[in-house]
Design a protein around this motif. Structure first.
Motif, PDB file in Angstrom:
ATOM      1  N   GLY C 179       3.387   4.935  24.423  1.00 22.32           N
ATOM      2  CA  GLY C 179       2.546   3.730  24.493  1.00 22.32           C
ATOM      3  C   GLY C 179       3.351   2.460  24.568  1.00 22.32           C
ATOM      4  N   ALA C 180       4.546   2.516  25.075  1.00 22.21           N
ATOM      5  CA  ALA C 180       5.383   1.323  25.170  1.00 22.21           C
ATOM      6  C   ALA C 180       6.337   1.504  26.349  1.00 22.21           C
ATOM      7  CB  ALA C 180       6.163   1.142  23.870  1.00 22.21           C
ATOM      8  N   ASN C 208       2.339   1.827  14.424  1.00 22.00           N
ATOM      9  CA  ASN C 208       3.689   1.309  14.578  1.00 22.00           C
ATOM     10  C   ASN C 208       4.033   1.283  16.064  1.00 22.00           C
ATOM     11  OD1 ASN C 208       6.527   0.692  13.575  1.00 22.00           O
ATOM     12  ND2 ASN C 208       6.904   2.562  14.768  1.00 22.00           N
ATOM     13  N   THR C 209       4.584   0.159  16.521  1.00 24.11           N
ATOM     14  CA  THR C 209       5.083   0.130  17.904  1.00 24.11           C
ATOM     15  C   THR C 209       6.553  -0.241  17.867  1.00 24.11           C
ATOM     16  OG1 THR C 209       4.767  -2.226  18.305  1.00 24.11           O
ATOM     17  CG2 THR C 209       2.860  -0.811  18.678  1.00 24.11           C
ATOM     18  N   PRO C 210       7.308   0.236  18.838  1.00 20.73           N
ATOM     19  CA  PRO C 210       8.744  -0.062  18.828  1.00 20.73           C
ATOM     20  C   PRO C 210       9.069  -1.429  19.421  1.00 20.73           C
ATOM     21  CG  PRO C 210       8.255   1.422  20.608  1.00 20.73           C
ATOM     22  CD  PRO C 210       6.962   1.191  19.892  1.00 20.73           C
ATOM     23  N   ALA C 214       4.420  -4.049  23.547  1.00 17.39           N
ATOM     24  CA  ALA C 214       3.414  -3.018  23.334  1.00 17.39           C
ATOM     25  C   ALA C 214       2.408  -3.476  22.275  1.00 17.39           C
ATOM     26  CB  ALA C 214       4.077  -1.718  22.907  1.00 17.39           C
ATOM     27  N   THR C 215       2.909  -4.192  21.268  1.00 13.83           N
ATOM     28  CA  THR C 215       2.011  -4.662  20.207  1.00 13.83           C
ATOM     29  C   THR C 215       0.876  -5.510  20.772  1.00 13.83           C
ATOM     30  OG1 THR C 215       3.784  -4.588  18.608  1.00 13.83           O
ATOM     31  CG2 THR C 215       1.919  -6.016  18.082  1.00 13.83           C
ATOM     32  N   ASP C 247       4.478 -14.900  19.373  1.00 13.55           N
ATOM     33  CA  ASP C 247       3.055 -14.643  19.193  1.00 13.55           C
ATOM     34  C   ASP C 247       2.802 -13.602  18.112  1.00 13.55           C
ATOM     35  OD1 ASP C 247       2.445 -16.485  21.054  1.00 13.55           O
ATOM     36  OD2 ASP C 247       1.963 -15.067  22.675  1.00 13.55           O
ATOM     37  N   VAL C 248       3.690 -12.647  17.977  1.00 13.99           N
ATOM     38  CA  VAL C 248       3.493 -11.605  16.974  1.00 13.99           C
ATOM     39  C   VAL C 248       3.851 -12.148  15.590  1.00 13.99           C
ATOM     40  CG1 VAL C 248       4.171  -9.296  16.237  1.00 13.99           C
ATOM     41  CG2 VAL C 248       3.833  -9.781  18.660  1.00 13.99           C
ATOM     42  N   LEU C 249       4.857 -13.019  15.536  1.00  9.48           N
ATOM     43  CA  LEU C 249       5.175 -13.647  14.246  1.00  9.48           C
ATOM     44  C   LEU C 249       3.975 -14.442  13.739  1.00  9.48           C
ATOM     45  CD1 LEU C 249       8.852 -14.756  14.973  1.00  9.48           C
ATOM     46  CD2 LEU C 249       8.105 -12.983  13.366  1.00  9.48           C
ATOM     47  N   ASP C 250       3.264 -15.082  14.672  1.00  9.44           N
ATOM     48  CA  ASP C 250       2.040 -15.783  14.271  1.00  9.44           C
ATOM     49  C   ASP C 250       1.047 -14.817  13.642  1.00  9.44           C
ATOM     50  OD1 ASP C 250       3.005 -18.140  15.189  1.00  9.44           O
ATOM     51  OD2 ASP C 250       1.930 -18.087  17.117  1.00  9.44           O
TER      52      ASP C 250
END
Ligand SMILES: Nc1ncnc2c1ncn2[C@@H]1O[C@H](COP(=O)(O)OP(=O)(O)OP(=O)(O)O)[C@@H](O)[C@H]1O
Ligand SMILES: Nc1ncnc2c1ncn2[C@@H]1O[C@H](COP(=O)(O)OP(=O)(O)OP(=O)(O)O)[C@@H](O)[C@H]1O
Ligand SMILES: [Mg+2]
Ligand SMILES: [Mg+2]
Lengths: 502, 320, 337, 320
Positions: C179-180, C208-210, C214-215, C247-250
């Motif tokens: 998935g990544a 969990n994504t690597p 993908a997240t 964006d993911v840190l947000d």
């Protein structure tokens, strides 16, 4: 004031690159008139009608339709005005239905959607009216080539055009089909449709035309049709000199009694037990309706139609002929009626088109190479011998007129040094002078021992050249005759009798 | 009159040599920006890098010439190199391993050829699927790892030198010369053109079209195998995404080089020009130090320009 | 120091970085780490992009070594194995060379500065166990790992580290799916896993994504399946990601994503450049023990030399961040916001 | 006599519905291995995932039908989605941004169409280069970053639900139904078939072939734009390698669905079957938990099987 003629062509000239195709040609077509164009291959007939239809622009000159200058109009607008071209080459949509082909370009709609019901119904009516017995929903791909050609003409008729241009519509038609077509054309003419008619058959041109223009080397020679015009006169006008018809000499060559090809009990696609011998130095004429097995017989000998059983002996040895490659290796060559698909190699120049079938034969060089020098010199010989009209043997095939393309194919076949030549409509689309040139070349080679199988619907031509005639019906040989004093009427009578007997 | 015809001849010449002229122009422009472009090193690098692309471009051109297309060249190169290298790793002598690569490449070509001729499958989709299978097979067999530490004897052509000059471009030159002769002067080559030009016509003219096609695929596979060998030698490894960047370039090189996708038209000289042009653009962009995110765009634009020029050339020739 | 004093046989003022691609922010930031350090040290930083192609990277390296001859090269190998031959050529040409991010197999570099991707995965695994234990009082539940394309070493190792930890707990069910890294692949994969789980009556506890690309896609799958809630809210699915994209840190700060395993992206290039400058460019060999304190500011403030496959090696530690410390400006994702 | 003709009809039917039968078989086989395959969730996921592929497959089929090919569909989708999303991020209302995406897609199609018809450039290489330019442009503009955090209103079709049922498959169904009608029952559609079947013949029959071609490219671009919008909404982002996973599948879906690469033949129902088959294979492989390194190989093999079956079907029909 007089109404202007329907079509007026004034002082048209056309130059392709450095080749002048037309110089200063003018003609008129009146409403309900049939104006025929005659001329040798490459004389410029197709070019002229393509200019009238709006496919090519003329280099100089103008075209008036109903008195209006249409020089600046494109093909679509000209079609709307009523000019419709049925071109020399195949033009239908093989993967679409017959009905859709008839309506192509102007599909009727209802509520914004294509009205298939109307299309199929009207198409069925028109097909019935014009005597083409096919279901409007069959794909054109599945039609015989004759039916496809008729369909092409029906398409033009259907559009309600005021002027229909038929570029060689009768080539490879049987006499009966030809007669049907003429009836059909006359009916439309009576309703006011005008025609431009192109043909190499002088007889039919005389029969049909109100006016005749001969083109020679792109120049125009109007024919005065007010008096009686003879075929011989027309022929000499077309050729620019007296045309002498080639005739088969009665005495045959030295090998007259040796048999080259012995065919025994062939069964296969539309062949039901065919046995025949072809002698050395003989021209065997083949007669039969489409589907009778005549064409299948010719093609089977070249590996093009399926053979299930039977034996073929060539030059005394039993041979298997599963493919053209093997057939050519055995000294058997074939010229197809379908020049576009089965003849010319469009990406090759004239030189290689002549040489291609001999690469494994006399042009073969060591290590898989082709003897290119020999190829050139042979091609050059053929160009001169058959008077192929081109600037040089390096010209591309699509710059040649149809008839000259055919001469190139003939050269290709002769270049394989065949011992048996199978000719399937060899003179299709060939002008009268070229035809005699090709025929006399073949007669000459046959005289020196080559055997020939000759299939054509032009019975006048067949009777001039054949030694014997075989009649096919339902996949069988029904009659074999020596060609002595047989007339065309007798020939058709025999052919039709066989048909009716079944 | 005299002068217009001379001018016309010049335009004619330019039009027909468009790709070569573009090539020279690119080299000149690259050199303007970075004079080191003319160094022996860079120019010989261009030839080195053009070799693999060139072999693959010939491989695809053989099939485009037939009017088909072979999208499996890169997969064939990777898979056959893998098989050879694995055999070598498990003890097969180097020379035999190299031979094995060529045999595997040819066999893959044979399978493609048989499917396309005997089953009359569409070539584009067949070779696309074949490429997926081969690349998938490569991935499955390597398990995503890379096989490296190839012996020097395996790499002698890819990395060897003759004096100061790398050996690889010799392969390029020999291949193009050989295939020029094959295309222009042999029965097989002329049969390729004939089959591509008019399939049915060629059959009736006595050419064994099936055999010609099958052989073309075999030769195409063989050439892909050679490219696989050389590329693995050049990189010193077989990776699980072997050669994928060549995928697009291979078609572009052939088509920009003037091999008609409808079949029957093309020349080796053109393919060579296409190959060199693409390589020069690539090497040039790389050493010009152009902004990284702009490289794909720049490369795309250059190919686009080449395509447009080619189109204008054809238009010009048709109007003449 | 103008850089002309380097002992690498070159009088160039350029330090070149060969990066494997320019399509991901993380690689752009890594390149920035090199170029900023180079400029700090008085050199010009230049970047060559291999566009995710091993052969192309080889070509570029050959051009660098034979034609440009820079003062030093930092390389991020697209393919760890196929880089060895050109590395040897750099050594022959006496050009100082550092390998970063991805290791080089069968090759010698002056220094290798690497992320410990297995450790990243393990940290994520430990965090997962911690979260599940918090929820259930014991380590159990259903965990989805969206692993990445097998050709990527980093994704492979992160998944390996993660799954190694999870597999130690027999009560945790692991669902492992490709998935990544592409976002749409992640969306589809997670959608399918969720549908599959639903039909067999399972509830997914953690994803969990690597990698963060993908997240982004996985988040959309959670949203459409009504599984997108903040920590503490009913129906919250634990989420752990890797990289440190802005964006993911947000999302971490907002409480949607529970943990982000961040790597020292500026540090890897910066520290490698500083080490090259401190040792081989001064004619000294890089030690295989002891520590090094970089001048520039990075997440790793002190690093340790060890000995690895390609010689002297520095392994950079990952950092697990949560809502409390996700705004650290040294995280590359925050700097590029 | 009666019974052989009945048997023949069954074989006929099977042969002509090969792709549909393959589709049913795949679903059956997948379900055998994993019964959850028949769950509402997975089956609706299949439809959801098929939507973007389906739109792109229609987009490419429009052009394949003409006898050309459009390799720029994925690039068009990505680039136009990017422009729309950027405009939205800088303040354009959502609905207008979506409209902008469609306009950009259509304009790209128009450019392709103009180059192909007016300059008579080869479509394959033109769209290949265009695709590179668009993907390069995407990369250059994003600078390699991903644009995410798209508003929910932008994603309402991609992620919305009508009751329990996702909205996306409705787009799929509407698109296929609409293009079925367009292909079969409008003048434009029939003109596509005519031009693809016989270009010159269509011209002489009074069909404005240039206009037809240009419109086909515009519609193809428009559909790609729609796919771009939906895909970006689906994954909630515009990535710099947007949609590349679809590149190969798009051609495969069209060709497996029976759209003839020589032009003039094809049906929407076939394209739908091809799209669903590929999606089922993909979803199936994903949830079967097959070893990661084997996924590409398995996918390739399945497409290969589909190609072979298709070839056998055609052979059968030709021999009939
Ligand atoms: N597209 C073209 N390019 C160059 N020359 C051409 C082209 N079309 C025709 N020609 C040349 O123009 C001349 C006239 O050709 P055209 O096809 O009009 O002859 P035609 O009278 O129809 O002959 P046929 O009876 O064989 O069909 C020929 O010399 C031919 O070679
Ligand atoms: N190309 C064509 N040529 C001739 N007839 C056609 C063609 N296409 C469709 N038809 C016929 O026209 C009628 C309507 O066709 P169409 O496919 O548009 O209808 P439909 O409402 O979709 O119904 P169905 O799918 O059952 O055929 C049918 O009888 C069909 O066989
Ligand atoms: Mg003519
Ligand atoms: Mg075509």
């Amino acid at each position: 004031m007089n109404k202007p003629p329907l079509l007026q062509v004034n002082n048209i000239s056309k130059v392709f690159g450095a080749t002048p195709a037309l110089s200063d040609v003018s003609l008129e077509v009146s409403e309900g008139g049939i104006h025929s164009l005659l001329g040798r291959n490459g004389a410029g007939k197709s070019t002229l009608v393509n200019i009238i239809a709006g496919i090519y622009p003329p280099t100089t000159g103008d075209v008036l339709f109903e008195g209006r200058d249409i020089r600046s109009l494109n093909i679509f607008t000209r079609q709307e005005l009523g000019i419709r071209l049925v071109p020399q080459h195949e033009n239908s949509f093989p993967d679409l239905s017959v009905a859709e082909n008839i309506f192509s370009g102007v599909l009727p709609t209802r509520g914004g959607l294509v009205d298939w019901k109307q299309i199929n119904d009207v198409a069925a009516e028109e097909l019935a009216a014009y005597g083409l017995a096919v279901d409007p929903r069959t794909l054109v791909r599945e039609l015989s080539s004759i039916d496809a050609r008729k369909l092409n003409i029906i398409r033009a008729m259907h559009s309600g055009a005021k002027l229909i241009i038929l570029d060689e519509p009768t080539t490879a038609l049987t006499n009966r089909e030809r007669a049907e077509l003429f009836t059909f054309v006359r009916e439309l003419k009576a309703r006011g449709t005008a025609f431009i008619f192109i043909s190499h058959y002088l007889g039919e041109v005389l029969e049909l035309s109100d006016a005749i223009t001969v083109l020679r080397d792109g120049r125009m020679f109007p024919v005065d049709t007010s008096d009686h015009v003879s075929e011989a006169h027309l022929a000499s006008l077309v050729a620019g000199e007296e045309v002498e018809l080639a005739h088969r000499a009665i005495d045959r060559g030295p090998d007259a009694d040796g048999v080259f090809l012995k065919v025994t009990d062939l069964h296969g696609d539309n062949l039901e037990g065919v046995s025949i011998d072809v002698r050395k130095g003989e021209i065997l004429g083949v007669v039969g309706f489409p589907g009778s097995g005549a064409r299948e017989f010719c093609r089977a000998l070249f590996g093009l139609t399926r053979l299930d059983s039977g034996t073929i002996t060539a030059g005394g040895q039993k041979v298997a002929l599963p493919s053209p490659e093997r057939a050519i290796a055995e000294g058997i060559s074939y010229i197809s009626y379908d020049r576009q698909r089965e003849g010319i190699m469009p990406t090759f120049d004239v030189n290689e088109n002549i040489g291609i079938s001999s690469h494994a034969g006399k042009l073969r060089a060591l290590g898989g190479f082709v003897n290119l020098a020999l190829q050139r010199s042979l091609s050059e010989q053929y160009r001169q011998a058959l008077k192929i009209k081109c600037n040089s043997i390096d010209d591309s095939m699509d710059s040649l007129s149809g008839g000259n393309q055919q001469k190139v194919i003939v050269s290709r076949l002769l270049n394989t040094d065949p011992r048996l030549l199978i000719l399937d409509e060899p003179t299709v689309g060939i002008d009268i002078k070229s035809r005699e040139e090709i025929i006399s070349t073949i007669l000459d080679l046959t005289h020196r021992g080559m055997s020939t199988i000759y299939l054509t619907n032009d019975y006048e031509e067949l009777l001039r050249v054949a030694d014997r005639l075989v009649f096919f019906d339902d996949g069988r040989i029904v009659t074999v005759l020596d060609n002595t004093d047989i007339t065309i009427d007798e020939l058709t009578a025999i052919r039709d009798r066989e048909k009716e007997a079944v | 009159m005299q002068s217009t015809s001379a001018a016309r001849k010049i335009v004619d010449f330019c039009m027909n040599q468009a790709v070569w002229i573009l090539l020279v122009l690119s080299i000149l422009i690259m050199g303007l920006f970075r004079s080191s472009f003319y160094s022996f090193g860079i120019l010989s690098n261009i030839l080195v890098q053009a070799t693999v692309l060139g072999l693959l471009a010939i491989a695809i051109s053989m099939i485009i010439l037939l009017g088909d297309i072979n999208l499996a060249t890169v997969g064939t190169a990777g898979f056959s190199a893998l098989i050879g290298v694995l055999a070598m790793k498990s003890g097969l002598p180097v020379l035999l391993s190299i031979l094995l690569i060529l045999v595997v490449g040819s066999l893959i070509g044979l399978v493609n050829g048989l499917i396309v001729t005997k089953l009359k499958a569409n070539a584009l989709i067949t070779t696309l699927a074949m490429n997926m299978v081969l690349q998938g097979g490569l991935l499955a067999i390597t398990g995503g790892t890379t096989i490296s530490q190839l012996p020097d004897s395996y790499k002698f052509v890819s990395q060897g030198k003759i004096g100061a000059f790398p050996a690889l471009p010799i392969v390029l030159i020999v291949a193009f010369a050989a295939f020029h002769v094959i295309w222009e002067r042999t029965r097989f080559g002329r049969a390729l053109f004939a089959v591509g030009g008019n399939y049915r016509g060629a059959y009736i003219a006595g050419i064994n079209v099936e055999r010609t096609k099958i052989w073309a695929y075999v030769v195409s596979g063989l050439l892909s195998g050679v490219a696989g060998w050389l590329l693995s030698g050049y990189m010193g490894a077989v990776t699980s995404s072997f050669g994928t960047t060549y995928e697009m370039q291979v078609i572009a090189a052939a088509v920009i080089g003037g091999v008609s996708l409808t079949g029957g038209r093309g020349s080796m000289l053109g393919v060579l020009a296409g190959t060199l042009l693409l390589t020069v653009i690539q090497v040039g962009l790389a050493i010009l130090g152009i902004e990284s995110t702009l490289i794909t765009l720049a490369g795309g634009l250059m190919i686009f320009v080449a395509v447009l020029i080619d189109a204008v050339r054809n238009l010009y020739n048709a109007r003449r | 120091d103008t850089g002309s004093s380097g002992s690498g046989g070159s009088s160039s003022n350029e330090i070149w970085y060969s990066t494997k691609n320019s399509t991901e922010l993380v690689h752009v930031a890594m390149a920035d780490g090199v170029t900023q350090a180079a400029e700090m040290l008085g050199y010009t930083g230049e970047v060559a992009v291999a566009e995710a192609d091993a052969a192309k990277q080889n070509d570029q390296m050959n051009n660098l070594i034979q034609n440009i001859v820079p003062a030093a090269i930092v390389v991020n190998p697209y393919d760890s194995d196929s880089i060895s031959d050109v590395m040897a050529r750099a050594n022959d040409a006496n050009i100082p060379i550092a390998v970063i991010d991805n290791k080089a197999n069968n090759a010698q570099a002056d220094v290798a500065v690497l992320f410990d991707s297995i450790k990243s995965g393990e940290e994520a695994g430990n965090k997962a166990v911690e979260l599940l234990t918090e929820k259930y009082g014991e380590p159990k539940g259903v965990v989805v790992n969206l692993y990445g394309e097998v050709v990527s070493q980093v994704f492979k190792e992160r998944s390996e580290g993660f799954e190694n930890v999870i597999k130690q707990y027999p009560d945790i069910e692991l669902i492992s799916v490709l998935g990544a890294p592409e976002s749409d692949v992640a969306t589809s994969a997670l959608n399918n896993v969720i549908a599959d789980a639903k039909s067999s009556g399972k509830t997914i506890d953690l994803v969990n994504t690597p990698t963060d690309t993908a997240t982004l896609g996985a988040v959309e799958a959670l949203k459409t399946n009504d599984m997108w809630y903040k920590t503490g809210e009913d129906g919250h699915v634990f989420f752990i990601s890797h990289d440190g994209l802005g964006d993911v840190l947000d999302l971490v700060q907002e409480g949607y994503v529970d943990a982000e395993v961040v790597i020292d992206v500026f540090g890897v290039g910066g520290i490698a450049t500083e080490i090259l400058h401190a040792y081989p460019m001064q004619g000294k060999e890089v030690p295989t023990s002891g520590t090094f304190t970089p001048e520039g500011e990075y997440l790793n403030t002190e690093v340790t030399f060890t000995s690895g496959d390609s010689g002297a090696t520095v392994m950079l530690d990952p950092l697990v961040v949560d809502a409390s410390n996700a705004d650290n400006p040294l995280i590359w994702g925050n700097a590029t916001k």
